[in-house]
Design an enzyme around this catalytic site. Sequence first.
Site: not given
Ligand code: IMP
Length: 192
Positions: A9, A12-13, A69, A149, A171, A177
Amino acid sequence: MKELVFATNNQHKTQEVRNLLMNEYSVLNLNDIGCDTDIPETGDTFAENATLKSRYVADHYQMDCFADDSGLEIEALNQEPGIFSARYSGIKDDRANLNLVLQKMEGQSNRKARFRTVISLIRNGEVFLFEGIINGTIRTSPSGEKGFGYDPVFEPAGYNITFAEMSMEQKNQISHRALAMNKLITFLKEQP
Ligand code: IMP
């Protein structure tokens, strides 16, 4: 043009991937296909959780789809917070989660950690996985205001600043990612 769903959702991504694939695919997100289900992430690994999301869309919408993820893995904490990164403290609050990590790491001399992303792509019913990893260390206190995060406590290897002190462009060139996404894009561009 071929259509591909990104099970997110996050606008930006979505836009980032759209730019990278604009000549090959029309990229739709969950909002675009009218999916407002909170897809359960009940797996034990990043790959399982990403595949639960990509498979949900492939099964319910009969479309090719990918999902990501990610999380932080700290060696001294048995790779926690891992799949629990978003809610490590019990709530979805970046500051509370980061503080819990700092508390658990108090007095710990092994500060090694990594961010990891797994992308699951379902293409013509077949699953493909793409992984991105960035190694680094956990600082003893937060530094920097950018990002989100755990960025203020993560110092990527080879740098003496945290993710939260880097520009978004910097970054995005080295992040977990970005690495996983680049592998996906390369794969997709190679497909007939
Ligand atoms: P998601 O799967 O990309 O939604 O990431 C899950 C969780 O991992 C996020 O809510 C953050 O707590 C942590 N996280 C993932 N990628 C990053 C990042 O690039 N920087 C900081 N925290 C991250």
